[in-house]
Structure formats: structure tokens, C-alpha cells
Design a protein around this motif. Structure first.
Motif, mmCIF file in Angstrom:
data_model
loop_
_atom_site.group_PDB
_atom_site.id
_atom_site.type_symbol
_atom_site.label_atom_id
_atom_site.label_comp_id
_atom_site.label_asym_id
_atom_site.label_seq_id
_atom_site.Cartn_x
_atom_site.Cartn_y
_atom_site.Cartn_z
ATOM 1 N N ILE A 175 0.858 -1.185 0.000
ATOM 2 C CA ILE A 175 0.000 0.000 0.000
ATOM 3 C C ILE A 175 0.892 1.233 0.000
ATOM 4 O O ILE A 175 1.801 1.348 0.823
ATOM 5 N N GLU A 176 0.597 2.108 -0.954
ATOM 6 C CA GLU A 176 1.389 3.333 -1.015
ATOM 7 C C GLU A 176 0.546 4.525 -0.606
ATOM 8 O O GLU A 176 -0.665 4.547 -0.846
ATOM 9 N N ALA A 177 1.179 5.465 0.020
ATOM 10 C CA ALA A 177 0.457 6.628 0.535
ATOM 11 C C ALA A 177 1.335 7.855 0.381
ATOM 12 O O ALA A 177 2.554 7.756 0.257
ATOM 13 N N GLU A 178 0.669 8.985 0.377
ATOM 14 C CA GLU A 178 1.445 10.222 0.379
ATOM 15 C C GLU A 178 1.680 10.664 1.816
ATOM 16 O O GLU A 178 0.851 10.432 2.694
ATOM 17 N N GLY A 179 2.791 11.296 2.007
ATOM 18 C CA GLY A 179 3.085 11.727 3.368
ATOM 19 C C GLY A 179 4.119 12.824 3.385
ATOM 20 O O GLY A 179 4.492 13.372 2.341
ATOM 21 N N HIS A 180 4.520 13.159 4.559
ATOM 22 C CA HIS A 180 5.562 14.163 4.737
ATOM 23 C C HIS A 180 6.665 13.591 5.615
ATOM 24 O O HIS A 180 6.409 12.770 6.490
ATOM 25 N N ALA A 181 7.847 14.059 5.381
ATOM 26 C CA ALA A 181 8.954 13.724 6.285
ATOM 27 C C ALA A 181 9.605 15.015 6.715
ATOM 28 O O ALA A 181 9.779 15.923 5.907
ATOM 29 N N ASN A 182 9.921 15.102 7.981
ATOM 30 C CA ASN A 182 10.661 16.267 8.446
ATOM 31 C C ASN A 182 11.982 16.314 7.710
ATOM 32 O O ASN A 182 12.619 15.293 7.485
ATOM 33 N N GLU A 183 12.364 17.486 7.383
ATOM 34 C CA GLU A 183 13.595 17.672 6.633
ATOM 35 C C GLU A 183 14.758 17.662 7.627
ATOM 36 O O GLU A 183 15.110 18.681 8.218
ATOM 37 N N SER A 184 15.329 16.485 7.818
ATOM 38 C CA SER A 184 16.417 16.368 8.788
ATOM 39 C C SER A 184 17.603 17.228 8.399
ATOM 40 O O SER A 184 18.355 17.695 9.247
ATOM 41 N N SER A 185 17.758 17.454 7.099
ATOM 42 C CA SER A 185 18.952 18.181 6.658
ATOM 43 C C SER A 185 18.937 19.628 7.131
ATOM 44 O O SER A 185 19.963 20.294 7.130
ATOM 45 N N SER A 186 17.755 20.135 7.545
ATOM 46 C CA SER A 186 17.710 21.509 8.037
ATOM 47 C C SER A 186 18.221 21.602 9.471
ATOM 48 O O SER A 186 18.277 22.672 10.055
ATOM 49 N N TRP A 187 18.558 20.459 10.053
ATOM 50 C CA TRP A 187 19.037 20.451 11.434
ATOM 51 C C TRP A 187 20.537 20.283 11.463
ATOM 52 O O TRP A 187 21.076 19.409 10.807
ATOM 53 N N SER A 188 21.169 21.102 12.259
ATOM 54 C CA SER A 188 22.584 20.834 12.483
ATOM 55 C C SER A 188 22.658 19.761 13.558
ATOM 56 O O SER A 188 21.816 19.658 14.433
ATOM 57 N N GLU A 189 23.666 18.935 13.418
ATOM 58 C CA GLU A 189 23.803 17.776 14.283
ATOM 59 C C GLU A 189 23.836 18.169 15.755
ATOM 60 O O GLU A 189 23.362 17.434 16.606
ATOM 61 N N ASP A 190 24.373 19.346 16.034
ATOM 62 C CA ASP A 190 24.569 19.686 17.449
ATOM 63 C C ASP A 190 23.457 20.567 18.023
ATOM 64 O O ASP A 190 23.650 21.246 19.024
ATOM 65 N N THR A 191 22.297 20.551 17.398
ATOM 66 C CA THR A 191 21.160 21.282 17.946
ATOM 67 C C THR A 191 20.066 20.298 18.352
ATOM 68 O O THR A 191 19.332 19.807 17.505
ATOM 69 N N PRO A 192 19.976 19.972 19.615
ATOM 70 C CA PRO A 192 18.944 19.008 19.994
ATOM 71 C C PRO A 192 17.547 19.621 19.995
ATOM 72 O O PRO A 192 16.574 18.941 19.709
ATOM 73 N N TYR A 193 17.451 20.907 20.298
ATOM 74 C CA TYR A 193 16.151 21.583 20.399
ATOM 75 C C TYR A 193 16.279 22.953 19.750
ATOM 76 O O TYR A 193 17.308 23.602 19.862
ATOM 77 N N ARG A 194 15.214 23.386 19.091
ATOM 78 C CA ARG A 194 15.244 24.736 18.528
ATOM 79 C C ARG A 194 13.812 25.263 18.463
ATOM 80 O O ARG A 194 12.853 24.486 18.506
ATOM 81 N N PRO A 195 13.670 26.586 18.380
ATOM 82 C CA PRO A 195 12.325 27.159 18.333
ATOM 83 C C PRO A 195 11.568 26.651 17.111
ATOM 84 O O PRO A 195 12.135 26.531 16.028
ATOM 85 N N PHE A 196 10.290 26.380 17.331
ATOM 86 C CA PHE A 196 9.431 26.007 16.215
ATOM 87 C C PHE A 196 9.054 27.261 15.459
ATOM 88 O O PHE A 196 8.738 28.289 16.046
ATOM 89 N N THR A 197 9.084 27.193 14.136
ATOM 90 C CA THR A 197 8.571 28.299 13.342
ATOM 91 C C THR A 197 7.608 27.718 12.328
ATOM 92 O O THR A 197 7.664 26.518 12.021
ATOM 93 N N LEU A 198 6.753 28.575 11.803
ATOM 94 C CA LEU A 198 5.780 28.100 10.825
ATOM 95 C C LEU A 198 6.448 27.787 9.498
ATOM 96 O O LEU A 198 5.830 27.291 8.574
ATOM 97 N N GLN A 199 7.733 28.089 9.417
ATOM 98 C CA GLN A 199 8.468 27.778 8.193
ATOM 99 C C GLN A 199 9.194 26.439 8.264
ATOM 100 O O GLN A 199 10.004 26.118 7.414
#
Lengths: 660, 660
Positions: free
Chosen positions: A603-627
Motif C-alpha cells: 500500500i502506497e500513501a502520500e506523506g511528509h517527512a521532516n527535513e532532517s537536513s535543516s538540522w545541524s547535528e549539534d542542535t537538539p532543540y530549537r524554536p518552532f517556526t511556521l516555516q
């Protein structure tokens, strides 16, 4: 060959011919049974030795040595032999039968003069029989060997093991009871109760039913036998090999012995013990008409399946004691969902169906069978899950001790290897789960849609038919009546809950109305030989949500199609799977992938994946933005039962809901 | 009173005057210290006895009896005494001082002629000293008593305990080393290393630094001391009281002794041991200029705080061994996040700040302090969390064994009661965490915004100032210089990560540009007495997301405001909290609630809750439809440190994201 008091269609009269299931049964016959025979003989390299055969050889005086393995090791051989019985009934195999006959000779040699049979106590603690029912699984092992004896007798007509076990049962009947000098007690691990019912069915000996009822009735009565027995042992424990404080009555909930079975409100304690007991309770309710037992069975069924069951049909949320926890507590990651427990649930469902044909029992039976149980075995038949998780992160299984019990890979064999032979005996007796019949009401119930040839004895006479089924991939079933009696009888076909009412019946090509009775499409008529009943079930890929009280699944959906639960695997969807969400606004795409592990609908479905590449490895937490960036991804789900056959990786059944 | 080699401002020169913090310190002085004194004297009804004082009385020959409690029980008294020292430095209290003097007399009486001091070995295993460093915590207990001695000496000028502990340290220095007949080893639980550094600072005795360095340098060297020691004991284990198989070198990762400290790449093993060791490593890197040690400190800091730290500043993901697991494995429900571990992390952060003023160290220090640490103590100062979860379901804590360690209610006292006295000593020495200064560079760093009077020695002369702070509720800090030298010096104010750059400096009412150096707003100038520095920090309520690899937080946000992490509690938001999602499109509302547990800013948000009423109780799973009902709800979040003070209920820090 079956006793005439049986209210159940004879196993030997149903033969599976099914595209989906024959390969499983062939795997059991051709691979699992021989493989497990090697395992029982300690002949598998790199796997933990079983010692099971060796223990019998020592107990029989054919070999010198120490007892090996768990004290319930005898039951592994019993379950194997039971599977062999079923397999021989399906497919004669003289060589296998000879091997079985030889091991039955060995078992008979290990039996004491008085009928007693248990290699642990024979070898390791002679003279100490029946002193530690709380821990020592003696009656449990006896029960499994009784089941083997019945299966082997039914398949081959050979009485040797049956006689051995009747002799043991007769001996047990002298030891246990309410008479003077008898033990008014029961086993710490239920099993013999359901086995005695089978023994009674095979032999017509009502005493065995009474003995089963005695065990069930005594369980949890005051004063608590298991507690008193611990006191008599001065607290000595086999497991720790030293004195322990005396357990309380409340602690006996682990063994479902804290209160009489009729007073038990919720599924609690060791889950396999629980469902084996419920199975026997249902057997006895059916055979004795005991309404209080039936009420308890319904109550425990409801609690087990409506508040403590995973979507895969797994039960038992914690590995601590392989146990139930409490209502709606179904963590996906630290789950237990032992294979044996789902098999026991299938037994329970089968017995409830024999009591009363309600489709909800078969819905659960099917759920456990098509997901948890067959998912526990690898495609090669040589590797098994004991724990059947709904979410796996292999690194956590390795490095977080709370998840060590959740293996990311099926294992070769277990030191405590109850599950693999349990799968083997279930699959090789699968024919006995497809139908029940009510001879008095002249009704045949089809619970599972598995291609098969079946023959039933009704009051109006004999009926035979052939079922063909395209499930689980397509919702098409075709029944051809090959033998019909002179008088009318009723065909009742289960309307699976997953069809959501989309169930069309055609008789000889003509769409036919049916009455829905307890979830079964019932048609009573004068059938003709050659009549064709077609049964068209809606098999739609669908998203499923869980009750809000199941915290672990909040905000998530699962994918199901027909009887199958689906899952996402890392090999198809990358990692971490937790970052993926499914777009619930989009349609699910269904494709048959012939190349996937023997062929399966994906079964195939459409979905979203968080863009891990927008995270630097050494940032465990960061402010959420609508972007916050996410990318559209195509998700691919495969049947849960196939997971983990394409290398080690993450897996999840429940998927975060997106798109709304 | 402090040794002139100290590179750190003297504790006694900083006095906290702060609306937020004074009540905590007063709670420690007025309630925690007396309460814990009762606990140490086994005088708290219904709480597990400590035996700590009794052990010392028996060891001193003043009482007969058996040793009680854990073998490291001495350390509880030590930590209490250390807290008393700090408290007396803040607030003289002759009665408390007299109690302390008396217990110090008792401790001195329990010391052996040669300097040895440990009640367990004195009472229970005389003659067996130093035979089981792997398990027995002898040097660990010694270290805690050294810390107590230094604190008490600094506060009161009284040398008695200091002399006792110097004598013991001198004795240890003869026992351990690379010379003939010496033990070339170290403790199974690091602690003495950082304590010896403090003892050296208090006494000017360089030998103690060398001894600390010896322990650090030997740790993990080949052949592995702890493994060899186990072999020499033939595997005998204190904990099981029998022989065990010899552990492998790899297993010594639990004690951070599987490889030399300079080669350790990730935080692993028992988390308190780890951070105590890192603290000493940072001390030694500072005192010796050892670059390889500094590199290791930075690497271990990064791994600990960027890949294994909860948003609350908790560390250690598993209760199995109270240990780290691996990168990004931060389950919120089966969490450990021990109070002591966060306190150790604060020590580590403080020492890193002494090495190099980088705001990231202070950010973490503040995070652990304002959330995990003060959240561990109840508002009455008499109940404590050992485990600081990010998600609590009280029924699961009770009925799911994987979560038994997660208590839904703070406990009175623990059998292993390391945490409560650790909180006491931290809070009563809080003044030492606010500032560091670099006399050579004529710079004063303000790390924490806690109202205080401070005095520093710089190369250019003495500086004194008063800090006023409205944190954590408002982002306003005011520093008034009360004593300035003739020459310029630098004031460096931390720009907290949570201000997101919103940090405005005014000097004497005039907005002033500053240079940002490693996260500090630095202004070098010729200061005048009476200069006022205002520091306006943006304290916005914000949503925070976690790195995608932290599976547990996928699809979720946390609420933070300034240094505080917020949480939802059942008392405000109903149950199950898992069914609630927060609408991330809507603004968070900030209100000061004077009635909430002494007054706190609460944050309100819009959200959705699944409509549980649309579910029948007996439907665990059902098809998802786009008509699923949810209702808009107002969510109310309270500071994490206040959770669990209004009855038992569910709590969660991470909230499902909705509205997008």
C-alpha cells in the motif's frame, strides 16, 4: 475415530487447499518440523541447545547425564509431536511417522510404573513430584503431552502415546481431588485443563472433563493452594534456589489464582497462562452448560480483546513476567505481545466460537493469526520472534535495556523456546479453525476464508463443500457444494468487521439476500449438489485509529486492508520512521507486488517527512517556526507479517497523522 | 580564607538576594536541612530509615549494632554537612552550627588512627578496606566528606573536619599510586577526583591535585584495574554476596573505565559517575593546562548536552543502571533523568565555564537548574523525585513494571537517598554558579541572572556590584556597580539562547552597543561607581521542537519561556493528555498567576482534544474518517518545576502539534 459426543467438526474432515496458506503449512511440514526436530536434538549450530530429547533419554535410562534446559523443557517435544500429528493428518509422511513412533517409544520408556511422566523430576528431583506446582510446570507439561497424544492418535490411529497419557491422566486423577490424601490444588501454569478436555473428546472418558473442571473450580479458592504450598516448602523457590518470602494471595494474580475464575474481572498476569485458562473455561462452559463460567468467559474475552489487545492481535504489554498490565496500556516500543499468547488467544476464540457463533470472536482470531502469529516466523521457517513489537528501532533494542527484549531480528531458537513449536502446531492444525457446525441447528459456520475441502455431519445428514478464497489479497470466496442432504440446512458466512458491511452473496450467480445473525450471513435453504455460493467482500485499504485512551497511538493511524495490518519499514521508507507522517486526505494506492517475499499487496500513501537536513547535528532543540521544512514523500507499507525479512531496520505500525 | 591559587571568585563574596531564589534557599535552610537531619537520624515516620548517623555512632564505638543502609550511606551525611556549610556561609545559625560541630566530633571519633574513615568497612568488613573499589564506594564516600570539610571550613573557618579529611587524603595518597606496594587503581564511582581538587584549593596542597590526576589518568588504562581487582576477589560481588563471572573490560564502560578518559568519545554508563568524572577532568584541565583533557571535556560535553540531554536538562535515559543509552534515545515515559545526574551536569558546566566562558555551558547549567533540579523537590521541601520524567501516566507508573521507577508523586525519602541532600547542597551553594571572573583578563562574567551582591578580585583591583533580576518571570536585569577600580575592566553578560538575540544593554539609561564574545555581551570601559547596567532580555513564550532523530518527540512541541520549560498537567487539562494537541498557528497567552504555588507565569494555548465521547468503550480500533470529531480546548501549561504539587495526575512536557 472421534468420539460421538464431540460438538465440533472432526479435524480430519477438513483439508486446506489455499494459495496463501498452503506455503505456510508446507513450510511447517518441510522445514519447521525437521528444523525443530534438529533443535530438540541439539543439532543446530549456534543456537541455544534444547536438551529436550536428551532429557527423555536420560529419564528413560538410555543415557547418563544431567537434566538440561528449563524445567518445562518436556513441553517443547510435546508441542513438536502435536504438530507432527496434525501434519501427518494433512500429509502422510512415513519417515516422519517413524521418527515420531520412535520418540513415542522413548517417551513411554521414561514413564514411571505408576504413570508419572516428567523428565525434570525423574532426573533432577526424584521423589519431589507434586511439591512445587506453583513453579514446576508438571501438569503443564502433562497437558502438552496429552494434546500431542490426541493429535497423534487422531492422525494415525496409533494409541501408544494416547495410552501413555491416559495412564498418566488416571494417575493424576488419583493424586488430585477433594478426597482424603489427595492434593486439592492445581498447576501454576494452566494448560492441563484444556488438554484434559481434548483427552476426554478422544477417549470418551468423562472423568477427564471432571478433572479439568476440578482444576478450574479450585483455582483461586480459599485458602489459596499456591500460597499454602509455598508455605509448606518454607518459601523455597526453584528459580532462585533459595527461600523467598511467601507470596501473597494478591500476587497470585500473576497465575490467575488470586480469586476464583468466575470472579475474575480483567485479564491479568502472565498472558499465556491466562488465555490457556480462558480456553479451558470456554470448553467447560460448552460441555457442562455452566452459565457462570460462560459469563466469566465473555467478560474476560471483552476485557482481553477490547481493552488489552494490540491491533496485530498481540496481547501482554510488558516483558516483566510476560504479562498483561492494565486497560489501554499498549506501548508500541516496550511491548511484549508474545507469539504464544496470541496463539492462546486463537484457542480461546475458537472455543468461544464453539460456544456461540459471533463474528467478533472470529474477527479477533483472524487478526491474531494473519498478523501477530504468522509474523513471528521468518520466510525461511527457521527464525522466530518471541516478542512481536509494533515499533522497532534496532539501535534501541540493542542499547536501551528497556527494549532489549524487543529483537529487531528473528532468532534461531530460544532457551525458553515455547513459541516456535507453538506456531508449528497451530499452522499444521489450521484446518480446525476455519469452520464450526451446529449439527442440531443444521448450520455450518464459515469463520475464516481459507480454501479448503470440508465435510460436516448435521442432523439432516452429511454436507461437503469446497471453499476457494482469494484472501487476503482479494475479497472473493467461492463455495461449491459437493454433497448435500435431502433437507434444508443453513450456511452462515462470517461478515468480517473489516468489510464494513461490504459483503455480497451470490448463489449460482444471482445476488441473494441473507439474514445477518451475530455477524454471519445466514442462508437456510434446500441446497443442491453443485450449488455455487460466491462471497464478495470489500477489501479496502483503510486507515484505522485507536481509542483515545490508548495513549501510545494518539495522533496516529494504522493501515489495514482486509485481515492484514500493514507497517512501514526502513528499507522502503528511510529513517527515522518517526519523522514521517501520512497524509490522511490522500487516497491509499494498492498494488500487488509479485516480487515482494513471495508476492504481496503493498500500500502506497502520500506523506511528509521532516527535513532532517535543516538540522545541524549539534542542535537538539530549537524554536518552532511556521516555516519548518518538510518534504512530500511516498510511503510504502507492507503487510506486518512480512516485516523484518529484508534486513534489520526500523519498523512501525502506527504512523503519525498528517494532512489535516 | 581561600587559597590564592584559586582562579575562581570566592563563594563567600557572593550573596544571593533574589525574589525567585531566596525562597528555595530559605526552604533548604529552614526545612530541608532540618528534615534531612531527621532523616539521617531515622526520625521520619513512614520513611525508609537512613542509618547514616547510627552507622557513625557504631563505628565511633558509641553504640553497638549492625551497619545499616547502603554501603555508601556515609555520603548522605557528608552531603548534608556540605549543605550545612554553604547554608551557614549564607546565614549564620549557631544552633545548626553546634549540631554540625557535634556530628563532626562524631565523624572524627569514627576515624581510624591511620586516617581511614568509612563506617561500612569499620563495622561490617574490618580489614577488608580497598579490596573492592569496583563496588564499595570507599573513595566516593571519602570524596563527599572532603567536599563537606571544605564547605564547612570555608563557612566557619573551623578546621576540624578539614584536618580529618586531610589526614584521610594523606593516607589515601600513601595507599594509591605507582610506587611499590601501592594500589594502581581508582574508585568504581568517581567523586574523589573533584573533591581532591577542592581540598587542594582550600589547603593549597598541590599533592591533592596530583592524586586526583593520578586517579583520572589511571582510569581505563591497561591492564584494567577494576577487572583485575575482580579477578583478585575471584569474582566475589558485594551486591549478590556471591561469586560472579569476571566482568569484561567493555563492561567497565558502565564505570567509564573501559578506556582512558582522553579516548572516551560519548557519554556512557552510569550518568552520575560520568558527570562527576567530567567535572574533575575539567578542573584538572584548568589547573594543569592539559590540552588533551580539555579536548576530551569538550567532546564529552557536546555528546552529553547535544545528543543525550532532555529539554529539562535531565540526562540518563534508562533506569537500568541509571545510565546513558545512546545518541538521541530520549524516551519521555521510561526516562530516568536522575536529579543527581543533572546536579552533576551543573558541576560540569560550572567547571567548563571556569575553563572558558562560553554561553552554551551556562545555557545548559540554567536549563538543568530551573527545570530538572528544582522540579525534583516539592514545594514543602520534604518530598523528592529521584526520577524526573517528561511524561507521566500515574496508572502506568503503578501497573506497568517498565514504568515503576517513574513515580507520579514525590517521595519522602529513599533507601538510596543520594538526591535530596544533593539538591540541598546545590541550592545552598547557588551563589557559586552565578559568576566567574578572569582576574588576568580583568573580566567578570555573569552567567545566571539571579539577584545578588558580588565582589571580585581583578588584576586592576576590586570590583563590587549588585545584580537585581526579575527572571524567570520578566526579562529584566539591573546591575549597579558599587565599587570600581581605577582602571578599565570588562563586564560580560550572558546572552541566553532563549532570548534569541533579543538582548538590549543600557548603561546609565542609554542603550549601548556591545561586542558579543562567545555568547557574552562584553563591555570594556572605565566604570564609575554608581554606574547602572540594565539588561533587557526577550522572554517570549515559544514552542520548541526536537531534533528529528529524537524519535520520542516526533510531531510534538514543548513550550518554553525564558529558562523555564512548561508542561501540561491533568489538573488543568483533563485526561488523557495524549489526546490533546496544541494549535501552533495561534499565539500563546502569558499570564502571571499569583495564586499558583507561590506565583508563576502560566501559558495558555489553543488546542484540540479528541472527542472521547464519540468512542464506545468496547471499540479499541475503528476506521479513520475525515469526520473524526475533536473539540477546541484551551490548554494551560505550568512551569515544569511546579508539576506534581497539586495532586497526582498525568503530566506531559511534549505536546502533539496540531493546527498545521
Amino acid at each position: 475415530m472421534m468420539n460421538s459426543t464431540s460438538k465440533q467438526a472432526a479435524i480430519t474432515k477438513i483439508r486446506i487447499q489455499d494459495e496463501f496458506w498452503n506455503p505456510f503449512m508446507e513450510l511447517v511440514r518441510g522445514t519447521v518440523i525437521p528444523y525443530q526436530w534438529d533443535a530438540l536434538n541439539d543439532a543446530i549450530a549456534d543456537a541455544e541447545p534444547s536438551y529436550a530429547i536428551r532429557n527423555f533419554r536420560i529419564a528413560a535410562g538410555l543415557e547418563e547425564g544431567e537434566f538440561g534446559g528449563f524445567l518445562f523443557q518436556d513441553s517443547d517435544l510435546a508441542k513438536w509431536l502435536e504438530a507432527v500429528g496434525y501434519s501427518l493428518a494433512n500429509t502422510p509422511d512415513p519417515k516422519l511417522e517413524q521418527t515420531a513412533d520412535e520418540v513415542i517409544d522413548l517417551i513411554a520408556k521414561a514413564q514411571h510404573e505408576n504413570g508419572y511422566l516428567n523428565t525434570y523430576f525423574t532426573i533432577k528431583e526424584p521423589g519431589q513430584a507434586w511439591t512445587n506446582l506453583y513453579e514446576a510446570h508438571e501438569l503443564y507439561c502433562a497437558g502438552h503431552m496429552m494434546e500431542a497424544a490426541v493429535a497423534y492418535y487422531n492422525a494415525t490411529g496409533k494409541r501408544k502415546l494416547l495410552d501413555v497419557m491416559c495412564k498418566f491422566a488416571d494417575y493424576i486423577d488419583t493424586i488430585f481431588g477433594r478426597g482424603p490424601g489427595q492434593i486439592r490444588g492445581y498447576d501454576g501454569h494452566q494448560e492441563i485443563e484444556l488438554a484434559l478436555v481434548k483427552l476426554a473428546q478422544a477417549t470418551g472418558e468423562e472423568r477427564y472433563v471432571k478433572l479439568a473442571q476440578f482444576f478450574i473450580d479450585e483455582r483461586g479458592a480459599e485458602p489459596n493452594f499456591l500460597v499454602e504450598e509455598c508455605k509448606a516448602r518454607d518459601g523455597y523457590s526453584y528459580w532462585t534456589q533459595k527461600k523467598q518470602s511467601i507470596p501473597t494471595v494478591a500476587q497470585m494474580a500473576y497465575n490467575q489464582a488470586d480469586k476464583p475464575v468466575r470472579e475474575q474481572e480483567v485479564a491479568i498476569g502472565h498472558s499465556v497462562r491466562a488465555v490457556y485458562m480462558y480456553t479451558a473455561m470456554a470448553d467447560l462452559a460448552r460441555l457442562t452448560g455452566d452459565e457462570s463460567l460462560l459469563t466469566a468467559c465473555r467478560r474476560l474475552w471483552d476485557n482481553t480483546t477490547k481493552k488489552q489487545m494490540y491491533i496485530t492481535g498481540g496481547i501482554g504489554s510488558t516483558h516483566h513476567g510476560e504479562a498483561f498490565t492494565f486497560d489501554y496500556d499498549m506501548p508500541n516500543d516496550t511491548v511484549y505481545a508474545e507469539t504464544c499468547a496470541s496463539i492462546g488467544l486463537i484457542f480461546f476464540a475458537q472455543r468461544m466460537l464453539q460456544l456461540e457463533a459471533k463474528s467478533e470472536y472470529a474477527d479477533v482470531l483472524e487478526r491474531a493469526l494473519y498478523n501477530n502469529v504468522i509474523g513471528s516466523m521468518s520466510q525461511d521457517g527457521k527464525h522466530y520472534f518471541y516478542v512481536n513489537p509494533l515499533e522497532v528501532w534496532p539501535k534501541a533494542s540493542e542499547l536501551n535495556p528497556s527494549r532489549h527484549h524487543v529483537k529487531a531480528e528473528r532468532q534461531k531458537w530460544f532457551g525458553c523456546s515455547c513459541c516456535p513449536p507453538n506456531v508449528a502446531r497451530l499452522l499444521s492444525s489450521l484446518n480446525s479453525y476455519i469452520y464450526t457446525s451446529s449439527p442440531v441447528q443444521n448450520t455450518i459456520y464459515t469463520h475464516l476464508f481459507i480454501g479448503s475441502e470440508a465435510r460436516f455431519e448435521l442432523a439432516v445428514g452429511e454436507v461437503a463443500y469446497t471453499q476457494q478464497s482469494k484472501l487476503p489479497w482479494e475479497g472473493y470466496v467461492r463455495i461449491e457444494l459437493t454433497l448435500v442432504p435431502q433437507d434444508p440446512f443453513t450456511l452462515a458466512l462470517r461478515i468480517p468487521s473489516w468489510s464494513q458491511g461490504g459483503a455480497i452473496m451470490k448463489i449460482n450467480g444471482v445476488r441473494t439476500a441473507y439474514e445477518t445473525v451475530n455477524g454471519y450471513a445466514s442462508v437456510e435453504r434446500q441446497w443442491e449438489q453443485g450449488d455455487i455460493v460466491e462471497w464478495e467482500l470489500a477489501v479496502e485499504a483503510q486507515l484505522t485509529i485507536a481509542h483515545p485512551a490508548i495513549r501510545a497511538n494518539a495522533g496516529k493511524v494504522a493501515i489495514e486492508r482486509g485481515p492484514l495490518v500493514y507497517c512501514l519499514e526502513e528499507v522502503d521508507n528511510g529513517t527515522p520512521l518517526a519523522t514521517v507522517s501520512i497524509d490522511v486526505m490522500q487516497k491509499l494506492q494498492v498494488n500487488y507486488d509479485a516480487g515482494l517475499l513471495g508476492g504481496a499487496v503493498v500500500i502506497e500513501a502520500e506523506g511528509h517527512a521532516n527535513e532532517s537536513s535543516s538540522w545541524s547535528e549539534d542542535t537538539p532543540y530549537r524554536p518552532f517556526t511556521l516555516q519548518e521544512v518538510s518534504e512530500r514523500v511516498n510511503l510504502k507499507a507492507v503487510p506486518y507479517y512480512l516485516w523484518g525479512n529484508r534486513g534489520v531496520g526500523e519498523m512501525t505500525v502506527w504512523i503519525r497523522k498528517g494532512g489535516v
